[in-house]
Scaffold this motif. Structure first.
Motif, mmCIF file in Angstrom:
data_model
loop_
_atom_site.group_PDB
_atom_site.id
_atom_site.type_symbol
_atom_site.label_atom_id
_atom_site.label_comp_id
_atom_site.label_asym_id
_atom_site.label_seq_id
_atom_site.Cartn_x
_atom_site.Cartn_y
_atom_site.Cartn_z
ATOM 1 N N GLY A 13 0.803 -1.213 0.000
ATOM 2 C CA GLY A 13 0.000 0.000 0.000
ATOM 3 C C GLY A 13 0.833 1.258 0.000
ATOM 4 N N TYR A 14 0.166 2.369 0.306
ATOM 5 C CA TYR A 14 0.786 3.694 0.253
ATOM 6 C C TYR A 14 0.442 4.481 1.504
ATOM 7 C CZ TYR A 14 2.126 2.764 -4.484
ATOM 8 O OH TYR A 14 2.732 2.214 -5.586
ATOM 9 N N VAL A 15 1.274 5.458 1.795
ATOM 10 C CA VAL A 15 1.068 6.338 2.940
ATOM 11 C C VAL A 15 1.050 7.770 2.426
ATOM 12 C CG1 VAL A 15 2.044 7.172 5.116
ATOM 13 C CG2 VAL A 15 2.247 4.762 4.511
ATOM 14 N N VAL A 16 0.051 8.525 2.861
ATOM 15 C CA VAL A 16 0.004 9.955 2.576
ATOM 16 C C VAL A 16 0.298 10.673 3.881
ATOM 17 C CG1 VAL A 16 -1.448 11.884 1.853
ATOM 18 C CG2 VAL A 16 -1.638 9.682 0.685
ATOM 19 N N ASN A 19 1.772 16.771 7.073
ATOM 20 C CA ASN A 19 2.757 17.184 8.070
ATOM 21 C C ASN A 19 3.271 15.935 8.765
ATOM 22 O OD1 ASN A 19 2.625 19.910 7.401
ATOM 23 N ND2 ASN A 19 1.042 20.332 8.916
ATOM 24 N N GLN A 20 3.041 15.753 10.071
ATOM 25 C CA GLN A 20 3.562 14.566 10.770
ATOM 26 C C GLN A 20 2.531 13.441 10.888
ATOM 27 O OE1 GLN A 20 2.800 17.453 12.265
ATOM 28 N NE2 GLN A 20 2.002 17.124 14.310
ATOM 29 N N TYR A 21 1.306 13.641 10.383
ATOM 30 C CA TYR A 21 0.259 12.630 10.460
ATOM 31 C C TYR A 21 0.232 11.806 9.182
ATOM 32 C CZ TYR A 21 -1.182 15.585 14.285
ATOM 33 O OH TYR A 21 -1.192 16.324 15.427
ATOM 34 N N LYS A 22 0.000 10.496 9.330
ATOM 35 C CA LYS A 22 -0.028 9.656 8.148
ATOM 36 C C LYS A 22 -1.373 8.954 8.016
ATOM 37 C CE LYS A 22 2.487 5.935 10.450
ATOM 38 N NZ LYS A 22 3.670 5.105 10.403
ATOM 39 N N VAL A 23 -1.763 8.777 6.747
ATOM 40 C CA VAL A 23 -2.993 8.076 6.410
ATOM 41 C C VAL A 23 -2.605 6.957 5.451
ATOM 42 C CG1 VAL A 23 -5.300 8.302 5.430
ATOM 43 C CG2 VAL A 23 -4.272 10.252 6.610
ATOM 44 N N ARG A 24 -3.002 5.734 5.769
ATOM 45 C CA ARG A 24 -2.627 4.581 4.952
ATOM 46 C C ARG A 24 -3.713 4.263 3.916
ATOM 47 N NH1 ARG A 24 1.638 1.944 7.649
ATOM 48 N NH2 ARG A 24 1.791 2.592 9.812
ATOM 49 N N PHE A 25 -3.274 3.823 2.748
ATOM 50 C CA PHE A 25 -4.172 3.440 1.662
ATOM 51 C C PHE A 25 -3.722 2.103 1.097
ATOM 52 C CE2 PHE A 25 -4.524 7.980 2.001
ATOM 53 C CZ PHE A 25 -5.881 8.209 1.838
#
Length: 60
Positions: A13-16, A19-25
């Protein structure tokens, strides 16, 4: 706000990053769609509240 996308290092998968917060896809296409929509919202015009607005007037 800094927005960047990268391939997840130890998972599929991918990470967006926002800033310092990440959201996984799970897929590149969903991550890219999220980034595109977020960038459009960030770049959209944002009007400043008018003086005396009840929402920003602490005396009310």
């Amino acid at each position: 706000m800094i927005v960047r996308m990268e391939k997840a290092s130890n998972q599929a998968g991918y990470v967006v990053w926002l800033n310092q917060y990440k959201v996984r896809f799970n897929s590149q296409s969903t991550a890219e769609a999220f980034v595109a929509q977020l960038q459009a919202r960030l770049q959209a015009p944002h009007p400043l509240p008018a003086c005396g607005n009840q929402a920003t007037d602490p005396s009310r």
